[in-house]
Write an enzyme that holds these catalytic residues in place. Structure first.
Site, short mmCIF file in Angstrom:
data_model
loop_
_atom_site.label_atom_id
_atom_site.label_comp_id
_atom_site.label_asym_id
_atom_site.label_seq_id
_atom_site.Cartn_x
_atom_site.Cartn_y
_atom_site.Cartn_z
CD GLU A 165 -2.54 -1.93 0.46
OE1 GLU A 165 -1.58 -2.70 0.60
OE2 GLU A 165 -3.60 -2.29 -0.06
CE1 TYR A 167 0.26 3.71 5.34
CE2 TYR A 167 -0.59 1.57 4.67
CZ TYR A 167 -0.80 2.86 5.13
OH TYR A 167 -2.08 3.30 5.36
NE ARG A 215 -2.71 -6.36 2.47
CZ ARG A 215 -3.55 -5.40 2.79
NH1 ARG A 215 -3.54 -4.88 4.01
NH2 ARG A 215 -4.43 -4.96 1.92
CG HIS A 253 -2.89 4.31 1.03
ND1 HIS A 253 -4.01 3.53 0.86
CD2 HIS A 253 -2.37 3.95 2.22
CE1 HIS A 253 -4.15 2.73 1.91
NE2 HIS A 253 -3.16 2.96 2.74
CD GLN A 340 -22.48 6.15 1.59
OE1 GLN A 340 -22.84 5.48 0.64
NE2 GLN A 340 -23.33 6.84 2.31
P1 FAD Z 1 -36.76 6.27 1.02
O1 FAD Z 1 -35.70 5.37 0.57
O2 FAD Z 1 -37.13 7.40 0.16
O3 FAD Z 1 -38.06 5.38 1.32
C1 FAD Z 1 -39.29 5.92 1.64
C2 FAD Z 1 -40.39 4.94 1.28
O4 FAD Z 1 -41.62 5.40 1.80
C3 FAD Z 1 -40.58 4.78 -0.21
O5 FAD Z 1 -40.43 3.42 -0.59
C4 FAD Z 1 -42.00 5.27 -0.46
O6 FAD Z 1 -42.67 4.53 -1.46
C5 FAD Z 1 -42.64 5.05 0.89
N1 FAD Z 1 -43.80 5.92 1.17
C6 FAD Z 1 -43.82 7.28 1.20
N2 FAD Z 1 -45.05 7.71 1.56
C7 FAD Z 1 -45.80 6.61 1.76
C8 FAD Z 1 -47.16 6.41 2.15
N3 FAD Z 1 -47.98 7.42 2.44
N4 FAD Z 1 -47.61 5.15 2.25
C9 FAD Z 1 -46.81 4.09 1.97
N5 FAD Z 1 -45.53 4.23 1.61
C10 FAD Z 1 -45.03 5.47 1.51
N6 FAD Z 1 -27.38 6.83 -0.17
C11 FAD Z 1 -26.22 6.38 0.27
O7 FAD Z 1 -26.01 6.33 1.47
N7 FAD Z 1 -25.25 5.96 -0.59
C12 FAD Z 1 -25.44 5.97 -1.91
O8 FAD Z 1 -24.54 5.59 -2.66
C13 FAD Z 1 -26.67 6.41 -2.41
N8 FAD Z 1 -26.89 6.45 -3.73
C14 FAD Z 1 -28.10 6.88 -4.18
C15 FAD Z 1 -28.32 6.89 -5.55
C16 FAD Z 1 -29.53 7.30 -6.05
C17 FAD Z 1 -29.74 7.33 -7.52
C18 FAD Z 1 -30.56 7.71 -5.15
C19 FAD Z 1 -31.88 8.15 -5.67
C20 FAD Z 1 -30.33 7.72 -3.79
C21 FAD Z 1 -29.10 7.32 -3.30
N9 FAD Z 1 -28.82 7.32 -1.94
C22 FAD Z 1 -27.63 6.85 -1.48
C23 FAD Z 1 -29.74 7.91 -0.97
C24 FAD Z 1 -30.52 6.87 -0.18
O9 FAD Z 1 -31.10 5.95 -1.05
C25 FAD Z 1 -31.54 7.59 0.66
O10 FAD Z 1 -30.90 8.46 1.55
C26 FAD Z 1 -32.37 6.60 1.49
O11 FAD Z 1 -33.03 5.69 0.65
C27 FAD Z 1 -33.40 7.34 2.34
O12 FAD Z 1 -34.06 6.38 3.10
P2 FAD Z 1 -35.52 6.57 3.66
O13 FAD Z 1 -35.88 5.24 4.22
O14 FAD Z 1 -35.57 7.73 4.56
O15 FAD Z 1 -36.44 6.92 2.42
P1 NAP Z 2 -27.69 16.90 -2.78
O1 NAP Z 2 -26.44 16.15 -2.59
O2 NAP Z 2 -28.16 17.79 -1.72
O3 NAP Z 2 -27.52 17.72 -4.13
C1 NAP Z 2 -28.49 18.52 -4.64
C2 NAP Z 2 -27.95 19.30 -5.82
O4 NAP Z 2 -28.98 20.14 -6.27
C3 NAP Z 2 -26.77 20.16 -5.50
O5 NAP Z 2 -25.85 20.07 -6.56
C4 NAP Z 2 -27.35 21.56 -5.40
O6 NAP Z 2 -26.32 22.40 -5.84
C5 NAP Z 2 -28.56 21.51 -6.31
N1 NAP Z 2 -29.67 22.34 -5.86
C6 NAP Z 2 -30.13 22.53 -4.61
N2 NAP Z 2 -31.19 23.35 -4.61
C7 NAP Z 2 -31.42 23.69 -5.88
C8 NAP Z 2 -32.38 24.52 -6.51
N3 NAP Z 2 -33.32 25.16 -5.82
N4 NAP Z 2 -32.29 24.65 -7.84
C9 NAP Z 2 -31.37 24.04 -8.57
N5 NAP Z 2 -30.43 23.23 -8.02
C10 NAP Z 2 -30.45 23.06 -6.68
O7 NAP Z 2 -28.88 15.90 -3.07
P2 NAP Z 2 -29.03 14.70 -4.06
O8 NAP Z 2 -28.03 14.70 -5.13
O9 NAP Z 2 -30.47 14.74 -4.43
O10 NAP Z 2 -28.78 13.47 -3.16
C11 NAP Z 2 -29.67 13.20 -2.07
C12 NAP Z 2 -28.93 12.47 -0.99
O11 NAP Z 2 -28.60 11.17 -1.45
C13 NAP Z 2 -27.66 13.19 -0.66
O12 NAP Z 2 -27.71 13.71 0.64
C14 NAP Z 2 -26.59 12.16 -0.78
O13 NAP Z 2 -25.85 12.02 0.43
C15 NAP Z 2 -27.30 10.85 -1.06
N6 NAP Z 2 -26.55 10.19 -2.14
C16 NAP Z 2 -25.35 9.70 -1.84
C17 NAP Z 2 -24.60 9.13 -2.83
C18 NAP Z 2 -23.25 8.57 -2.50
O14 NAP Z 2 -22.56 8.13 -3.40
N7 NAP Z 2 -22.84 8.53 -1.27
C19 NAP Z 2 -25.07 9.06 -4.10
C20 NAP Z 2 -26.33 9.57 -4.38
C21 NAP Z 2 -27.05 10.16 -3.38
P3 NAP Z 2 -26.44 23.99 -5.96
O15 NAP Z 2 -27.27 24.41 -4.81
O16 NAP Z 2 -25.03 24.45 -5.94
O17 NAP Z 2 -27.06 24.21 -7.30
FE1 SF4 Z 3 -17.82 0.09 4.91
FE2 SF4 Z 3 -20.14 -0.97 5.68
FE3 SF4 Z 3 -19.98 0.41 3.39
FE4 SF4 Z 3 -18.88 -2.04 3.65
S1 SF4 Z 3 -21.05 -1.51 3.72
S2 SF4 Z 3 -17.92 -0.25 2.74
S3 SF4 Z 3 -18.15 -1.93 5.74
S4 SF4 Z 3 -19.67 1.21 5.44
#
Ligand code: FAD
Ligand code: NAP
Ligand code: SF4
Length: 675
Positions: A165, A167, A215, A253, A340
């Site tokens: 890595e 080191y 390693r 790294h 994460q």
């Molecule tokens: P949600 O996942 O939004 O779930 C809410 C659920 O409630 C939904 O299934 C909806 O259908 C249901 N619901 C809402 N209202 C009602 C109702 N009245 N009755 C019945 N059901 C209802 N996070 C990460 O940590 N790492 C990532 O790499 C990552 N990548 C992402 C990539 C994408 C493209 C997207 C869209 C999101 C990503 N996220 C990632 C974000 C992550 O998925 C969300 O932060 C997480 O799913 C939020 O969890 P939650 O349970 O609060 O809500």
């Molecule tokens: P986000 O990370 O908060 O990004 C939102 C984007 O929208 C920003 O680029 C922001 O930039 C822009 N924005 C905010 N308000 C706006 C407005 N009024 N008009 C136009 N642009 C606006 O949210 P997200 O991309 O929707 O992701 C949601 C959550 O999912 C995040 O918190 C993230 O942690 C999680 N997620 C994580 C991963 C991962 O790989 N770990 C991947 C996907 C999602 P400006 O305000 O500068 O325009």
């Molecule tokens: Fe790290 Fe857990 Fe994500 Fe695996 S799932 S990379 S152990 S945070």
């Protein structure tokens, strides 16, 4: 007969037999630095009870100058030795074996006192190391050997000497970091001298009945890195010097090629270890992106190694091996390689945990005990927050009903899993489905829940997630504008030229989705190697392909925009953000910060720059995709509140800002542990 005959077969090391071929690889958790030795002991003991063959601790510094950061833990005093004995005793009581990793960081040590072969600063450190003289080198060897002897005194079953890595020991091996002209530099024989001396003297100090793992960096992925012939030569010398096992290190790294991120194919580097098989007489371990018993078994069955190392999978599930052995591998909480809650925490100075398993490294603090009285609990929303709450509460003995309006569980994880490079999210959704059934949760999919449906429950948990933020751009009602949900779930038609509004995690993911077509490189090792420029170290030094990265041409021309006048992607994951940025750059994605969105019309997206709205610019686009962040979906929570019903609100429904699955799962689990 077990499903995993290779993985679960014992490994005889002469003086000791490992019960299976699974090593829990070294991880820096930050636990030792808490000095709460009960907590450290419980972390390792839980993994020992879980059946792993051998564990390696996080890296322990052999001396102050070699510590990864100031104050890095090590065996410096009799008190340290006594504290580590608490850990080793607990592991042995649990039937496990544990080796201590000795990690001398060399020029990667975060401090002015850092030392190395030559005074050459690493690109990832602000400190130029001091070039060691002969006496200085002798001191480092002696300190590493002393650490090995103290590890034995502290009850460890062995040590792992960290030689990869990038080191300290690795820094002597390659001319890139070793410009010396004395007996520690110049020829490869001279550059190898340090690791060989370390292993030889460590063996002499600890005796024959003690495990020494070395390693070894089998592919450096940096310019001027070792060739395969040099790796073989070193491996043979290290064996002669007395090592019991060789473990694989992949990439320094500072390498600009991902090695453990989720977009790296599963077992994507096992071929590197395989090249060493048959060339040494001691067991060889392979590593990197092995995260299920099936993958581990396949690697061993293929003859790529004698043993597999998995590290993060043991954060996700301490019971990995026992569950595999019991034919219950579907219940193993999967490591999705997101970094994460583990590496991103480590690099931010926070205690390690796991996105999937918030109990990791919090075993003594987050205790999930049987409930004193069984309650009827309704959980609305089967995203990660609701799912975690439901399975934890049901596991404690509550009667849980979990509702979702969607016809599949997983919430937004179902969008994450379609992104090329994020296929691991499929396994997470599948695991939740298995656990919902295991825990006896009454799952009601396809049911939109209103306040009326929630009568008769003792406790209500609202986990309804989020709704997309409306960026209110003039013209966004046009036919050429879609949201990320339309694209990822609705199969919306997207043209060849695309403007993505919002460069958060979702904007990056959507861009990745749009520039790819056909098979994802994460599911095809050859394609992935070509994309990142990973060559064969038998042909090119360090395994860096001569032609560099050769990604497939992008499927679309994407422009990714944000209003903030900072580099897009700056706030992505600490250890993975660079990968997302580099991947999109390779696909020609143009990233523009500091824009004002003026209007959308048939030509595309019109933007301007700065407070004075200067430089009107047209981003020509057939389709504009809105990824402008999210707001809490609180309509149900508000309706309940209006009726005077108290509900617990978690996940996105509670707070949308900076929400991710890590926080959603942590909050759901912690809430359910208290009900
Ligand atoms: P949600 O996942 O939004 O779930 C809410 C659920 O409630 C939904 O299934 C909806 O259908 C249901 N619901 C809402 N209202 C009602 C109702 N009245 N009755 C019945 N059901 C209802 N996070 C990460 O940590 N790492 C990532 O790499 C990552 N990548 C992402 C990539 C994408 C493209 C997207 C869209 C999101 C990503 N996220 C990632 C974000 C992550 O998925 C969300 O932060 C997480 O799913 C939020 O969890 P939650 O349970 O609060 O809500
Ligand atoms: P986000 O990370 O908060 O990004 C939102 C984007 O929208 C920003 O680029 C922001 O930039 C822009 N924005 C905010 N308000 C706006 C407005 N009024 N008009 C136009 N642009 C606006 O949210 P997200 O991309 O929707 O992701 C949601 C959550 O999912 C995040 O918190 C993230 O942690 C999680 N997620 C994580 C991963 C991962 O790989 N770990 C991947 C996907 C999602 P400006 O305000 O500068 O325009
Ligand atoms: Fe790290 Fe857990 Fe994500 Fe695996 S799932 S990379 S152990 S945070």
């Amino acid at each position: 007969m077990s499903e995993y005959p290779h993985l679960l077969s014992p490994l005889d090391l002469g003086h000791v037999t490992l019960k299976n071929r699974v090593l829990m690889g070294s991880m820096h958790t930050g636990l030792e630095e808490t000095r709460d030795w009960n907590r450290v002991a419980e972390f390792y003991a839980a993994r020992a009870r879980g059946g792993v063959g051998l564990m390696v601790t996080g890296g322990m510094a052999p001396n102050r100058e070699g510590g990864v950061f100031p104050g890095a833990a090590g065996l410096f005093t009799p008190e340290d030795i006594a504290n580590h004995r608490i850990v080793t005793n607990r592991v042995h009581e649990a039937g496990g074996l544990i080796a201590m990793q000795i990690l001398h960081a060399g020029r990667y040590a975060y401090g002015k006192e850092c030392v190395s072969a030559s005074a050459i600063k690493s690109p990832i450190s602000p400190f130029t190391p001091k070039e060691l003289d002969e006496e200085g080198i002798e001191k480092q060897i002696s300190d590493i050997v002393t650490a090995a002897a103290r590890a034995r005194e502290a009850g460890y079953d062995g040590v792992e000497i960290m030689g990869s890595e990038g080191y300290f020991l690795n820094q002597f091996l390659v001319t890139h970091t070793n410009k010396r002209t004395d007996r520690w530099g110049g020829s490869y024989e001279n550059r190898m001298r340090l690791p060989i001396e370390v292993v030889r003297r460590a063996r002499a100090a600890v005796g024959s009945d003690f495990i020494i793992i070395y390693r070894l960096s089998m592919i450096d992925l940096v310019p001027g890195g070792s060739t395969h012939a040099e790796v073989v030569q070193l491996a043979q010398e290290i064996e002669r010097a007395g090592a019991s096992i060789l473990n694989t290190g992949i990439g320094w790294h500072e390498a600009r090629i991902p090695t453990i991120a989720t977009s790296v194919p599963r077992a994507g580097f096992a071929w590197v270890t395989k090249k060493l098989m048959g060339k040494v007489g001691i067991p060889v371990i392979t590593s990197n992106r092995i995260n299920t018993p099936e993958v581990g078994e396949a690697v061993l069955a293929d003859g790529a190694a004698d043993m597999v190392s998995m590290a993060r999978p043991f954060l996700a599930d301490a019971e990995f091996v026992n569950k595999a052995a019991a034919g219950r591998s579907a219940t193993i909480a999967p490591c999705i390689a997101c970094n994460q809650a583990c590496l991103d925490h480590t690099f931010s100075g926070k205690l390690t945990s796991c996105l999937v398993n918030p109990r990791a490294c919090h075993e003594t603090e987050l205790v999930i005990a049987p409930a004193t009285a069984s309650k009827r609990i309704a959980v609305v929303g089967a995203g990660p927050a609701g799912l975690s709450a439901a399975i934890t509460a049901a596991g404690r003995g509550h009667q849980v009903t979990l509702f979702d309006r969607a016809t599949e569980l997983g919430g937004q994880l179902n969008m994450a899993k379609v992104i090329p490079g994020k296929e691991e999210f499929r396994g997470l959704v599948d695991w939740f489905a298995v656990m919902v059934e295991e825990a006896g949760v009454d799952l009601r999919l396809g049911q939109e829940v209103t306040a009326d449906d929630l009568d008769g429950f003792d406790t209500v948990i609202i986990a309804t997630g989020v709704i997309p933020r409306d960026p209110a751009i003039p013209g966004q009602d046009g036919p050429n504008v879609v949201s990320y949900i339309d694209v990822l779930r609705g199969g919306a038609e997207v043209g060849r030229r695309v403007a993505v509004v919002g460069a958060g995690g979702i904007g990056f993911d959507v861009s990745e989705f749009l520039v790819h077509e056909g098979i994802s490189p994460t599911e095809d090792i050859a394609l992935w190697r070509a994309e990142w420029g990973v060559g064969d170290p038998a042909e090119v030094r360090g395994g860096l392909a001569e032609q560099g990265p050769q990604p497939e041409p992008p499927a679309r021309k994407v422009t990714l925009l944000q209003r903030k006048a900072e580099a897009p992607g700056k706030r992505l994951g600490k250890t993975t953000g660079w990968i997302h940025r580099a991947a999109l750059k390779m696909k020609g994605v143009e990233m523009i910060g500091g824009v004002n969105y003026e209007r959308i019309d048939a030509e595309g997206l019109h933007v301007s720059f700065g407070a004075a709205r200067e430089r009107p610019t047209l981003i020509e686009a057939d389709t504009i995709v809105l990824c402008a962040g999210q707001l809490s979906e609180r309509s149900l929570a508000d309706a309940l509140e209006a009726r005077g019903i108290t509900a617990h609100v978690i996940g996105g429904a509670d707070l949308a800002a900076e929400l991710d699955a890590k926080r959603a799962i942590d909050q759901g689990t912690r809430l359910a542990a208290t009900l």
